[in-house]
Structures are given as C-alpha cells and as structure tokens.
Design a protein around this motif. Structure first.
Motif, short mmCIF file in Angstrom:
data_model
loop_
_atom_site.label_atom_id
_atom_site.label_comp_id
_atom_site.label_asym_id
_atom_site.label_seq_id
_atom_site.Cartn_x
_atom_site.Cartn_y
_atom_site.Cartn_z
N PHE A 39 -32.90 -20.22 -22.16
CA PHE A 39 -34.16 -19.56 -22.26
C PHE A 39 -34.07 -18.17 -23.11
O PHE A 39 -33.71 -17.35 -22.47
CB PHE A 39 -35.14 -19.28 -21.07
CG PHE A 39 -35.39 -20.64 -20.43
CD1 PHE A 39 -35.59 -21.88 -21.28
CD2 PHE A 39 -35.82 -20.58 -19.04
CE1 PHE A 39 -35.95 -22.99 -20.42
CE2 PHE A 39 -36.25 -21.78 -18.62
CZ PHE A 39 -36.11 -23.00 -19.09
N THR A 41 -35.90 -14.98 -25.62
CA THR A 41 -37.24 -14.31 -25.92
C THR A 41 -38.07 -15.21 -26.72
O THR A 41 -39.28 -15.29 -26.47
CB THR A 41 -37.22 -12.85 -26.53
OG1 THR A 41 -36.10 -12.15 -25.62
CG2 THR A 41 -38.49 -12.17 -26.44
N ALA A 42 -37.40 -15.80 -27.77
CA ALA A 42 -38.31 -16.68 -28.70
C ALA A 42 -38.71 -18.06 -28.21
O ALA A 42 -39.64 -18.49 -28.65
CB ALA A 42 -37.60 -16.65 -29.88
N ARG A 43 -37.88 -18.67 -27.39
CA ARG A 43 -38.22 -19.98 -26.98
C ARG A 43 -37.25 -20.48 -25.92
O ARG A 43 -36.29 -19.91 -25.65
CB ARG A 43 -38.14 -20.99 -28.04
CG ARG A 43 -37.02 -21.17 -28.86
CD ARG A 43 -36.97 -22.19 -30.17
NE ARG A 43 -35.75 -22.78 -30.45
CZ ARG A 43 -35.38 -23.13 -31.57
NH1 ARG A 43 -36.03 -22.81 -32.37
NH2 ARG A 43 -34.21 -23.61 -31.63
N ALA A 44 -37.66 -21.94 -25.33
CA ALA A 44 -36.79 -22.44 -24.56
C ALA A 44 -36.12 -23.52 -25.14
O ALA A 44 -36.79 -24.46 -25.90
CB ALA A 44 -37.66 -23.08 -23.26
N ASN A 45 -34.89 -23.75 -24.87
CA ASN A 45 -33.85 -24.58 -25.34
C ASN A 45 -33.33 -25.69 -24.39
O ASN A 45 -32.59 -25.27 -23.46
CB ASN A 45 -32.92 -24.08 -26.09
CG ASN A 45 -33.51 -23.10 -27.16
OD1 ASN A 45 -34.04 -23.45 -28.29
ND2 ASN A 45 -33.61 -21.82 -26.86
N GLU A 50 -30.78 -28.22 -29.32
CA GLU A 50 -31.88 -27.00 -29.21
C GLU A 50 -31.10 -25.78 -29.11
O GLU A 50 -31.52 -24.82 -29.65
CB GLU A 50 -33.10 -27.30 -28.39
CG GLU A 50 -34.16 -28.24 -28.64
CD GLU A 50 -34.93 -28.55 -27.55
OE1 GLU A 50 -34.98 -27.83 -26.56
OE2 GLU A 50 -36.04 -29.49 -27.74
N ASP A 53 -29.55 -24.90 -32.22
CA ASP A 53 -30.66 -24.29 -33.38
C ASP A 53 -30.64 -22.80 -32.88
O ASP A 53 -30.80 -22.02 -33.77
CB ASP A 53 -31.78 -25.16 -33.22
CG ASP A 53 -31.62 -26.55 -33.94
OD1 ASP A 53 -30.50 -26.91 -34.50
OD2 ASP A 53 -32.36 -27.30 -33.57
N TYR A 54 -30.71 -22.63 -31.55
CA TYR A 54 -31.33 -21.21 -31.19
C TYR A 54 -29.93 -20.16 -31.36
O TYR A 54 -30.26 -19.24 -31.77
CB TYR A 54 -31.54 -21.27 -29.57
CG TYR A 54 -32.11 -19.68 -29.41
CD1 TYR A 54 -33.49 -19.38 -29.49
CD2 TYR A 54 -31.45 -18.80 -28.62
CE1 TYR A 54 -34.04 -18.32 -29.05
CE2 TYR A 54 -31.93 -17.48 -28.54
CZ TYR A 54 -33.20 -17.30 -28.63
OH TYR A 54 -33.86 -16.02 -27.93
N HIS A 121 -31.14 -17.27 -19.04
CA HIS A 121 -32.28 -16.89 -19.45
C HIS A 121 -32.45 -15.41 -19.58
O HIS A 121 -32.06 -14.44 -18.66
CB HIS A 121 -33.23 -17.29 -18.08
CG HIS A 121 -34.73 -16.77 -18.26
ND1 HIS A 121 -35.82 -17.03 -17.27
CD2 HIS A 121 -35.49 -16.22 -19.31
CE1 HIS A 121 -36.97 -16.90 -17.63
NE2 HIS A 121 -36.72 -16.44 -18.80
N SER A 123 -34.79 -12.30 -21.08
CA SER A 123 -36.15 -11.74 -21.42
C SER A 123 -36.21 -10.17 -21.72
O SER A 123 -35.73 -9.38 -20.83
CB SER A 123 -37.29 -12.46 -20.58
OG SER A 123 -36.89 -11.95 -19.36
#
Length: 127
Positions: A39, A41-45, A50, A53-54, A121, A123
């Motif tokens: 996880f 800041t931009a998205r959950a993977n 995924e 990609d992140y 995670h 944030s």
C-alpha cells in the motif's frame, strides 16, 4: 529483541532505498515475498504484477529516503517481524528534495537467509 527487530527493518529499508537510487527494479522486486501486498500513497497493490507495476513507478519517480525516529516492534519470532514506524520521508524527482511526515507498517518474513517484505504500508498523513 526490540532493537534487533528495528535493525532488521532498517536494513530492509536501506536496501529498498538503494534499489530505488540505483533504479534497479530487479533488486527491488527481490525484496518482496511472492504474495506481497504494497500500500503506497498512490494506490493499493495486491498481486505480484501490481506490486511490480508500483515499483516501476517508484523507480521512475526518483529517489526516496526514510527518516523514521519512532519505532514499535509489534511481533518478532525469528521467522516473522511486524514493525510500525513514523517520521519523515524524503523524495526527490529531480527538482530538489521534499520532506513529508510519514507512517509505515512493515511485515517481514524470513525466507532462506534473508528478510522479504510481505506487507508494506507507507502513507503521508496529509495525502
């Protein structure tokens, strides 16, 4: 055991920082367990593709460094390590460093002779 857990987590973050600085996607990917969840800041993977990609986005974005001054080792049994930390994160996309407050939870698994990230995670509270 608490200081050992922080040292292990800090080592993993140091290797993560180095991989981003070197723009070494293979080294970054190798830090994560096969079924890791990331996880950012931009998205959950949730899936390996995924997460990959992140990590590509992170490599393309520039550098990242963590200045974490408050740590809590929640669990450490030799095979699993769960930590939470807070402090600041510094990013630099090429136009000068920017710092923000940062929160982190990190679940590491001992796999073979190394620690791998099973859950990350991170944030920025104001984001």
């Amino acid at each position: 055991m608490t200081s050992d857990g922080v040292a292990i987590a800090r080592d993993v973050l140091d290797r993560l920082e180095a991989g981003v600085a070197a723009r070494d996607l293979a080294a970054l990917t190798d830090l994560f367990a096969d079924e890791a969840v990331l996880f950012g800041t931009a998205r959950a993977n949730f899936e390996p593709d995924e997460v990959g990609d992140y990590l590509r986005l992170v490599v393309e974005a520039g550098s990242v460094r963590w200045f974490l001054d408050r740590w809590s080792v929640i669990h450490h049994d030799g095979d699993q390590l769960l930590v939470a930390a807070s402090g600041e994160v510094e990013t630099d996309a090429g136009d000068g460093p920017e710092r923000s407050d940062f929160r982190l939870s990190l679940w590491l698994l001992h796999v073979g002779d190394t620690w791998k990230i099973s859950h990350f995670h991170g944030s920025v509270p104001e984001a």
